[in-house]
Enzyme design. Structure first.
Site, short mmCIF file in Angstrom:
data_model
loop_
_atom_site.label_atom_id
_atom_site.label_comp_id
_atom_site.label_asym_id
_atom_site.label_seq_id
_atom_site.Cartn_x
_atom_site.Cartn_y
_atom_site.Cartn_z
N LYS A 242 0.83 -1.21 0.00
CA LYS A 242 0.00 0.00 0.00
C LYS A 242 0.87 1.26 0.00
O LYS A 242 0.61 2.20 -0.74
CB LYS A 242 -0.94 0.01 1.22
CG LYS A 242 -1.90 -1.18 1.25
CD LYS A 242 -2.93 -1.06 2.38
CE LYS A 242 -2.35 -1.16 3.78
NZ LYS A 242 -1.84 -2.51 4.12
N ARG B 283 -10.17 -0.13 8.00
CA ARG B 283 -9.58 -1.42 8.29
C ARG B 283 -10.56 -2.38 8.94
O ARG B 283 -10.21 -3.52 9.23
CB ARG B 283 -8.42 -1.19 9.25
CG ARG B 283 -7.13 -1.90 8.87
CD ARG B 283 -6.16 -1.48 9.91
NE ARG B 283 -4.85 -2.04 9.85
CZ ARG B 283 -3.80 -1.41 9.33
NH1 ARG B 283 -3.94 -0.26 8.71
NH2 ARG B 283 -2.62 -1.94 9.44
N ARG C 6 11.78 -5.54 6.01
CA ARG C 6 11.48 -4.12 5.87
C ARG C 6 12.25 -3.29 6.90
O ARG C 6 12.44 -3.69 8.03
CB ARG C 6 9.97 -3.93 6.08
CG ARG C 6 9.49 -2.52 5.91
CD ARG C 6 8.10 -2.49 5.34
NE ARG C 6 7.09 -2.57 6.38
CZ ARG C 6 5.78 -2.47 6.12
NH1 ARG C 6 5.34 -2.34 4.89
NH2 ARG C 6 4.91 -2.57 7.09
N ARG D 12 10.59 -1.89 12.70
CA ARG D 12 9.51 -1.41 13.56
C ARG D 12 9.28 -2.37 14.72
O ARG D 12 9.53 -3.56 14.62
CB ARG D 12 8.22 -1.31 12.73
CG ARG D 12 8.01 0.05 12.12
CD ARG D 12 6.98 0.04 11.01
NE ARG D 12 5.76 -0.68 11.33
CZ ARG D 12 4.73 -0.77 10.49
NH1 ARG D 12 4.78 -0.17 9.30
NH2 ARG D 12 3.66 -1.45 10.81
N ARG E 115 -0.46 -9.52 13.27
CA ARG E 115 -1.02 -8.54 12.33
C ARG E 115 -1.73 -9.24 11.18
O ARG E 115 -2.77 -8.77 10.71
CB ARG E 115 0.09 -7.64 11.78
CG ARG E 115 0.43 -6.51 12.73
CD ARG E 115 1.80 -5.94 12.47
NE ARG E 115 1.90 -5.26 11.19
CZ ARG E 115 3.05 -5.07 10.54
NH1 ARG E 115 4.18 -5.52 11.04
NH2 ARG E 115 3.06 -4.42 9.41
P1 ADP Z 1 0.60 -2.39 8.21
O1 ADP Z 1 -0.46 -2.09 7.19
O2 ADP Z 1 1.93 -2.60 7.59
O3 ADP Z 1 0.22 -3.43 9.22
P2 ADP Z 1 0.24 0.24 9.40
O4 ADP Z 1 1.40 1.15 9.45
O5 ADP Z 1 -0.85 0.54 8.45
O6 ADP Z 1 0.85 -1.17 9.15
O7 ADP Z 1 -0.40 0.13 10.86
C1 ADP Z 1 0.35 -0.19 12.01
C2 ADP Z 1 -0.57 -0.40 13.21
O8 ADP Z 1 -1.31 0.80 13.45
C3 ADP Z 1 -1.63 -1.47 13.03
O9 ADP Z 1 -1.15 -2.76 13.34
C4 ADP Z 1 -2.71 -1.00 14.01
O10 ADP Z 1 -2.36 -1.30 15.34
C5 ADP Z 1 -2.66 0.50 13.86
N1 ADP Z 1 -3.59 1.00 12.84
C6 ADP Z 1 -3.26 1.62 11.66
N2 ADP Z 1 -4.37 1.96 10.95
C7 ADP Z 1 -5.43 1.54 11.70
C8 ADP Z 1 -6.85 1.59 11.52
N3 ADP Z 1 -7.40 2.12 10.43
N4 ADP Z 1 -7.62 1.06 12.48
C9 ADP Z 1 -7.09 0.51 13.61
N5 ADP Z 1 -5.78 0.42 13.84
C10 ADP Z 1 -4.94 0.94 12.91
#
Ligand code: ADP
Ligand code: ZN
Length: 215
Positions: free
Chosen positions: A13, A88, A127, A162, A173
């Site tokens: 993404k 999400r 990553r 991270r 995740r």
């Molecule tokens: P990735 O898509 O690589 O898992 P992100 O950087 O998008 O990582 O998100 C990291 C963390 O931030 C997620 O595991 C979650 O805990 C939180 N997070 C991000 N976006 C959302 C969302 N829209 N709703 C709930 N939690 C979120």
């Protein structure tokens, strides 16, 4: 142009968003980046979100919706935006519909990025992310290394793994994705703006968006 990017963690993404930003001049809105910045800054939002993030769980919808409704109203979103990591959950998708209705906005493309699970795991474990919260550039030690190992090309800050990129957090995740986020594909499938693209490389997604919106 308003775009939603869907896909598992590591589906690409962020990479697709970066190309779209360059091409259309619209901002990438990454809820993950916003949350990580809030954690680093020690902001109240960060304090509430940190534990969930470390465990690879989702932050409660209410927190996310509050920051997103504000974010979509900022000036830089007037010409369009790319949502990366939001919505999400189906709850977030329902709320997004209402927010967009209130702001008189609509989504032009909902892009589902598809990648096999073994590729995802390899991508996430290799990553590296820029530790500067204002930058957060993403590298991959195999496919997209920084010019100097451990140093961000863009800003010179150290690149790091991270907190949620340990094997255990990654597994969590992916489980969270399967349970909470994958149902969004069904939620959006019949929307005329919905498209699916293979995401071993970013180009098919970019091309699919272009054919859909005709630019
Ligand atoms: P990735 O898509 O690589 O898992 P992100 O950087 O998008 O990582 O998100 C990291 C963390 O931030 C997620 O595991 C979650 O805990 C939180 N997070 C991000 N976006 C959302 C969302 N829209 N709703 C709930 N939690 C979120
Ligand atoms: Zn950087």
């Amino acid at each position: 142009m308003n775009i939603i990017l869907l896909g598992a963690p590591g589906a690409g993404k962020g990479t697709v968003a970066e190309l779209l930003t360059a091409r259309y001049g619209i901002p990438q809105i990454s809820t993950g980046d916003m949350l990580r910045s809030a954690v680093k800054a020690g902001a109240p939002l960060g304090k509430k979100a940190e534990g969930y993030m470390k465990r690879g769980e989702l932050v409660p919808d209410a927190l996310i919706l509050e920051i997103m409704e504000a974010r979509l109203q900022s000036d830089d979103c007037r010409g369009g935006f790319i949502l990366d990591g939001f919505p999400r959950t189906t709850g977030q998708a329902e709320s997004l519909k209402k927010i967009l209705g209130r702001l008189d906005m609509k989504i032009d493309a909902i892009v589902n990025l598809e990648v096999p699970e073994d590729v995802i795991i390899r991508r996430l474990t290799s990553r590296r992310t820029c530790s500067n919260t204002g930058c957060q550039a993403i590298y991959n030690i195999f496919t997209k290394p920084s010019k100097k190992e451990g140093v961000c090309d863009k800003c010179g800050s150290p690149t790091v793994q991270r907190d949620d990129e340990t094997e255990e957090a990654i597994r969590q995740r992916l489980a969270t994705y399967a349970e909470k986020t994958a149902p969004l594909i069904e939620f959006y499938r019949n929307d005329p703006a919905f498209i699916t693209a293979p995401s071993l490389k970013p180009e098919p997604a970019i091309d699919a968006i272009e054919s859909l919106v005709g630019r």
